[in-house]
Design an enzyme around this catalytic site. Structure first.
Site, short mmCIF file in Angstrom:
data_model
loop_
_atom_site.label_atom_id
_atom_site.label_comp_id
_atom_site.label_asym_id
_atom_site.label_seq_id
_atom_site.Cartn_x
_atom_site.Cartn_y
_atom_site.Cartn_z
N ASP A 24 0.59 -1.83 -4.50
CA ASP A 24 -0.60 -1.00 -4.25
C ASP A 24 -1.68 -1.41 -5.25
O ASP A 24 -1.48 -2.36 -6.03
CB ASP A 24 -0.29 0.50 -4.37
CG ASP A 24 -1.22 1.35 -3.48
OD1 ASP A 24 -2.44 1.32 -3.71
OD2 ASP A 24 -0.71 2.03 -2.58
N ASP B 78 -3.54 -6.71 -4.27
CA ASP B 78 -4.65 -6.43 -3.35
C ASP B 78 -4.29 -7.07 -2.01
O ASP B 78 -4.24 -8.30 -1.90
CB ASP B 78 -5.95 -7.03 -3.92
CG ASP B 78 -7.12 -6.86 -2.98
OD1 ASP B 78 -6.92 -6.37 -1.84
OD2 ASP B 78 -8.25 -7.23 -3.37
N PHE B 79 -4.04 -6.24 -1.00
CA PHE B 79 -3.54 -6.81 0.27
C PHE B 79 -4.60 -7.58 1.06
O PHE B 79 -4.30 -8.15 2.10
CB PHE B 79 -2.81 -5.78 1.13
CG PHE B 79 -3.51 -4.46 1.38
CD1 PHE B 79 -4.83 -4.38 1.79
CD2 PHE B 79 -2.79 -3.27 1.24
CE1 PHE B 79 -5.43 -3.17 2.05
CE2 PHE B 79 -3.39 -2.04 1.50
CZ PHE B 79 -4.72 -1.99 1.91
N HIS C 104 -4.79 2.16 9.53
CA HIS C 104 -5.77 3.14 10.05
C HIS C 104 -6.94 3.31 9.08
O HIS C 104 -7.93 3.95 9.41
CB HIS C 104 -5.09 4.47 10.42
CG HIS C 104 -4.82 5.40 9.27
ND1 HIS C 104 -4.65 6.75 9.44
CD2 HIS C 104 -4.69 5.18 7.93
CE1 HIS C 104 -4.43 7.32 8.26
NE2 HIS C 104 -4.44 6.39 7.34
N GLY D 256 0.86 -1.20 0.00
CA GLY D 256 0.00 0.00 0.00
C GLY D 256 0.88 1.23 0.00
O GLY D 256 0.61 2.23 0.66
N GLY D 257 1.95 1.19 -0.80
CA GLY D 257 3.00 2.23 -0.75
C GLY D 257 2.72 3.43 -1.63
O GLY D 257 3.58 4.30 -1.78
C1 LIG Z 1 -3.60 6.17 3.29
S1 LIG Z 1 -2.81 5.56 1.87
C2 LIG Z 1 -1.12 5.38 2.40
C3 LIG Z 1 -0.18 5.38 1.27
C4 LIG Z 1 1.31 5.31 1.64
N1 LIG Z 1 1.64 4.12 2.35
C5 LIG Z 1 1.69 6.55 2.41
O1 LIG Z 1 1.84 6.49 3.63
O2 LIG Z 1 1.81 7.61 1.78
C6 LIG Z 1 -3.35 3.87 1.81
C7 LIG Z 1 -2.90 3.15 0.57
O3 LIG Z 1 -3.50 1.85 0.57
C8 LIG Z 1 -3.83 1.53 -0.77
N2 LIG Z 1 -4.88 0.50 -0.80
C9 LIG Z 1 -6.17 0.62 -0.46
N3 LIG Z 1 -6.80 -0.56 -0.59
C10 LIG Z 1 -5.88 -1.44 -1.04
C11 LIG Z 1 -5.90 -2.84 -1.36
N4 LIG Z 1 -7.04 -3.54 -1.22
N5 LIG Z 1 -4.76 -3.43 -1.76
C12 LIG Z 1 -3.62 -2.71 -1.87
N6 LIG Z 1 -3.52 -1.39 -1.59
C13 LIG Z 1 -4.65 -0.77 -1.17
C14 LIG Z 1 -4.27 2.85 -1.37
O4 LIG Z 1 -4.25 2.87 -2.77
C15 LIG Z 1 -3.29 3.83 -0.72
O5 LIG Z 1 -2.16 4.04 -1.52
#
Ligand SMILES: C[S@@+](CC[C@H](N)C(=O)[O-])C[C@H]1O[C@@H](n2cnc3c(N)ncnc32)[C@H](O)[C@@H]1O
Length: 451
Positions: free
Chosen positions: A309, A330-331, A350, A282-283
């Site tokens: 991500d 997809d995590f 969070h 989710g980077g």
């Molecule tokens: C609040 S953001 C944080 C992004 C990054 N880690 C940062 O701190 O800047 C949460 C991230 O989770 C990703 N995300 C949401 N659902 C996801 C999923 N099911 N699988 C993978 N990534 C996901 C979003 O696209 C987003 O980039």
């Protein structure tokens, strides 16, 4: 009633209230300085006008890069405002003025005024020249009203009648590289649906139960397409872009995780080069993994960093593709990268309830090599009392946007042990934004609570 309010000792005092325990650590020297200054003023029997003069002299540069003291001073200044304001003034600001300001700033962003003003040199200009800078025809009689509000709130400076100068704030909003305008755009695109009417209506409709279902959110209730936050981002590239840019800008501004977590920890053992060193799950655009790459460039073989991500977020990634492998994932499904030295999640949990977080954690645990792989969670750890305004606002915003939450240390311990992890250390950001929770597979040890 008014007399009663102003006779309240806190309402009259210009002295800082005694610090609560968590503030003491970061704010003590500032607090002492502020108390000394105010004590001096008291002895000099200064007037309220002198206090205003004194406050006018403070500048961000005075702190010489000492961020903790600058932030603590802002907090004290806010407390001062909170004590001085009449409840009506404070309510006015929250419920009336802020909305007018947000709508005005969004109009300036839509018209590209700040960007074009900056590109044109950022000097003083007339109202007429500002109208010419705008991307669309604007009635000067309209723009002058908007400028009046922006000038009254220091977003621009009114140097003479219908003559304006940008401030550091408007110049930053006009700087495309700074991504500052994404904050205003995101307020417009996303945050309004997680707050205001939608949150209170949602909480009423869900019988004031603590929200925990990502499918049922205040955001969804408010948004025109009736979909959740992530689905809406996936459906509309502009909405993904404003969110991704905001995250990038925010991650740049927060204390970098590499500054308060010792990244050498990850390289101080025999590295298994058949697997990646770090997977940022989710980077987003890759800001965090790039910080690690920059710090350990020579020690990192090609492709041994992985950025995961949603595909829509990865489309906007900016990383060194020699070192960093970009991988849609997809995590909520099994983690395909096994035996990495570390799996990092920044501001991910969070966004999710405990139930969904456990799914993500269990998929991660299944991919980890016991005794070797580390889990790094970069997120808020709420203190038991005295949460900062940033932490508390983040918590309620996560509630509105995603029916999710920030967690205390106890909540993190429970969540992680439920997925088979033990916490090794909590690395704290001195500026109190977030912490790095370092964990590995295994049951928590006796007495491990004192982290
Ligand atoms: C609040 S953001 C944080 C992004 C990054 N880690 C940062 O701190 O800047 C949460 C991230 O989770 C990703 N995300 C949401 N659902 C996801 C999923 N099911 N699988 C993978 N990534 C996901 C979003 O696209 C987003 O980039």
């Amino acid at each position: 009633m008014e007399g009663a309010y102003f006779s309240h000792p806190e309402a009259q005092s210009v002295f800082p209230t005694p610090l609560q325990k968590p503030d003491l650590l970061i704010a003590s020297s500032t607090h002492i300085k502020i108390i000394r200054t105010f004590s001096k003023l008291k002895k000099m029997a200064v007037s309220a006008t002198n206090i205003a003069d004194l406050l006018r002299q403070a500048n961000a540069q005075d702190f010489d890069g000492d961020e903790s003291t600058r932030l603590a001073t802002i907090r004290e200044a806010q407390r001062l405002v909170n004590r001085l304001q009449h409840p009506t003034e404070r309510s006015w600001e929250i419920a009336f003025e802020n909305w007018a300001i947000l709508g005005t700033l969004q109009t300036f962003v839509d018209l590209g005024v700040f960007e074009r003003w900056r590109d044109a040199g950022g000097g003083p200009v007339s109202l007429e020249a500002l109208c010419e800078l705008a991307k669309a025809n604007v009635d000067p009689k309209l723009l002058v009203r908007l400028c009046r509000l922006l000038a009254a709130n220091d977003f621009i400076e009114e140097v003479a009648e219908e003559q304006y100068k940008p401030t550091a704030f408007s110049l930053a909003l006009g700087d495309k590289d700074s991504l500052q305008a994404a904050w205003i755009q995101c307020g417009h695109d996303h945050f309004k649906y997680g707050g205001l009417d939608h949150l209170s209506r949602f909480l009423k409709e869900t019988s004031y139960l603590n929200p925990a279902d990502v499918e049922n959110t205040a955001y969804r209730l408010g948004c025109p397409e009736n979909v959740g936050f992530w689905d809406r981002c996936s459906l509309t590239p502009e909405l993904q872009a404003s969110f991704s840019e905001l995250m990038e800008s925010w991650t740049r501004r927060k204390t970098h995780w590499t500054e308060y977590f010792d990244t050498n920890v990850l390289l101080s053992c025999e590295i298994d080069h058949s697997a990646p060193i770090l997977v940022d799950v989710g980077g987003n655009r890759g800001h965090d993994i790039s910080l690690f790459r920059a710090r350990h460039h020579a020690a990192i073989p090609s492709g041994s960093l992985v950025l995961q991500d949603r595909p829509e977020a990865l489309a906007l990634a900016e990383v060194d593709q020699d070192k960093v492998l970009i991988m849609p994932h997809d995590f909520l499904t099994p983690q395909p990268v096994c035996n990495a030295r570390a799996y990092m999640f920044h501001a991910v949990f969070h966004d999710w309830s405990d139930e969904k977080s456990l799914v993500i954690l269990k998929h991660t645990a299944a991919a980890m090599k016991p005794g070797y792989s580390r889990l790094l969670i970069v997120d808020v750890v709420l203190p038991p009392t005295g949460a900062s305004a940033f932490q508390a606002a983040m918590d309620v915003s996560m509630m509105g946007l995603l029916s999710a939450k920030e967690r205390t240390q106890g909540m993190w311990e429970e969540l992680l042990s439920g997925a088979g992890f033990k916490i090794l250390k909590i690395w704290k950001d001195p500026k109190r934004y977030e912490s790095v929770i370092e964990a590995e597979l295994g049951a928590p040890e006796e007495g491990a609570r004192d982290l």
